[in-house]
Design an enzyme around this catalytic site. Structure first.
Site, PDB file in Angstrom:
ATOM      1  N   ARG A 288       0.838  -1.186   0.000  1.00 47.88           N
ATOM      2  CA  ARG A 288       0.000   0.000   0.000  1.00 47.88           C
ATOM      3  C   ARG A 288       0.887   1.256   0.000  1.00 47.88           C
ATOM      4  NH1 ARG A 288      -1.461  -1.151   5.973  1.00 47.88           N
ATOM      5  NH2 ARG A 288      -0.507   0.556   7.138  1.00 47.88           N
TER       6      ARG A 288
ATOM      7  N   TRP B 195       6.554  -0.999   2.825  1.00 49.35           N
ATOM      8  CA  TRP B 195       7.305  -2.245   2.662  1.00 49.35           C
ATOM      9  C   TRP B 195       7.312  -2.961   4.007  1.00 49.35           C
ATOM     10  CZ3 TRP B 195      11.519   0.912  -0.195  1.00 49.35           C
ATOM     11  CH2 TRP B 195      11.295   0.835  -1.577  1.00 49.35           C
TER      12      TRP B 195
ATOM     13  N   GLU C  88       8.336 -12.624  -9.710  1.00 48.11           N
ATOM     14  CA  GLU C  88       6.890 -12.493  -9.874  1.00 48.11           C
ATOM     15  C   GLU C  88       6.485 -12.366 -11.341  1.00 48.11           C
ATOM     16  OE1 GLU C  88       8.606 -11.006  -7.535  1.00 48.11           O
ATOM     17  OE2 GLU C  88       7.565 -11.224  -5.611  1.00 48.11           O
TER      18      GLU C  88
ATOM     19  N   ASP D  31      -7.419  -1.811   7.403  1.00 45.95           N
ATOM     20  CA  ASP D  31      -6.801  -2.944   6.714  1.00 45.95           C
ATOM     21  C   ASP D  31      -7.727  -4.147   6.584  1.00 45.95           C
ATOM     22  OD1 ASP D  31      -4.587  -4.404   5.531  1.00 45.95           O
ATOM     23  OD2 ASP D  31      -3.311  -3.021   6.634  1.00 45.95           O
TER      24      ASP D  31
END
Length: 310
Positions: free
Chosen positions: A3, A16, A62, A111
């Protein structure tokens, strides 16, 4: 998949998380006294979005994983102001850099746990450019008390990564990470039990596997238990557990989003052995059979229904 909180026109917070790969890259750049370049890609192929959330081992890229899911490589293009490649089909790309040692308070943030994440210091992104497609679509999701939209991403990881877990734990039959447990707080696991203490071995092994280290509660069942059935799991664990004998409490890293721990990213975890106990595990009584109608009796009962008009 991190985020970002906007501070002003040119700066934002880079969330992070302590145990994630992005944080490790940042730590290495700080140790070298160098700024780290950052490209934030928004949108594009959904395979990219999922791959960013996937609990991959550090050595698995990724983009390569996204190509595996897409059955074709991900097209990348060089950014305008930094030496980084970004997905060519991204809707928006934010370019910038993070200076070593610079922190600002980030949060609070509503969250996926259903609680607000507490304010903590995080690195600062200095934006150098923003590029986008014509009429870009800004991708968003709603997070909060589960179940919410992000639950599908978590369940996808549960299913996709089960075979990988079984490569390292061949005794593993199935795993259920309930949405209500925010995935990293609760796990129901079934195993093919072979020896005394087998359930405890599985707990410790899982806590040592990547992001499974965040799991606060692990319940281990025998292979005949359907861990996808919450009602069966609650019935089994409430009947089969002697807390003193079957509970393992340990400490270690936990998710930084957990507000209940003694410190950010560090706390306790608990495992419960819900399996049938063996004599060598200190059980000196006969373990009873589950009440189950025999095949012959079931046939007789089924034959009665038509005569009763049911």
């Amino acid at each position: 998949m991190y985020r970002i909180q906007i501070f002003d026109r040119n700066t934002a917070a880079m969330h992070w998380q302590l145990h994630k790969v992005g944080a490790e890259h940042h730590r290495k750049s700080e140790e070298a006294g160098k700024r780290i370049q950052v490209a934030v890609a928004l949108g594009g192929d959904p395979a990219l979005t999922y791959s960013a959330t996937a609990p991959l081992p550090p050595g698995i890229d990724e983009m390569m994983f996204a190509g595996f899911l897409r059955h074709k490589p991900v097209d990348l293009v060089k950014c305008k102001t930094i030496d980084i490649l970004a997905p060519a089909d991204a809707e928006i790309v934010i370019e910038g850099y993070v200076e070593p040692g610079e922190r600002r308070p980030e949060g609070p943030f509503g969250d996926h746990t259903g609680y607000y994440t507490l304010v903590e210091p995080y690195p600062v992104l200095h934006v150098t450019a923003l590029t986008h497609r014509k009429n870009p679509v800004y991708p968003t999701t709603i997070v909060g008390r589960p179940p919410m939209e992000d639950g599908w991403l978590g369940k996808a990881s549960e299913r996709i990564f089960l075979p990988l877990l079984r490569m390292m734990l061949p005794e593993l039959i199935d795993i259920n990470l309930p949405v209500e447990g925010c995935f990293h707080n609760l796990a129901f696991v079934s195993i093919k039990k072979r020896y005394p203490g087998h359930a405890f071995k599985v707990m410790n092994a899982m806590w040592g596997l990547g992001q499974m280290m965040f799991t606060k509660m692990i319940f281990v069942f025998d292979d005949d238990v359907n861990v996808q059935d919450m009602a069966e799991c609650i019935w089994r664990l409430s009947n089969n557990i002697d807390p003193e004998r079957d509970m393992l409490v340990t400490r270690g890293p936990i998710d930084v989003l957990d507000h209940s721990s003694r410190a950010m990213g560090f706390g306790s975890k608990v495992g419960f052995d819900c399996t049938k106990k063996l004599p060598a595990e200190g059980f000196n009584r006969d373990w009873p059979d589950v009440i189950e109608m025999s095949h012959e009796v079931k046939q007789k009962v089924d034959a009665l229904w038509p005569s009763l008009g049911l």
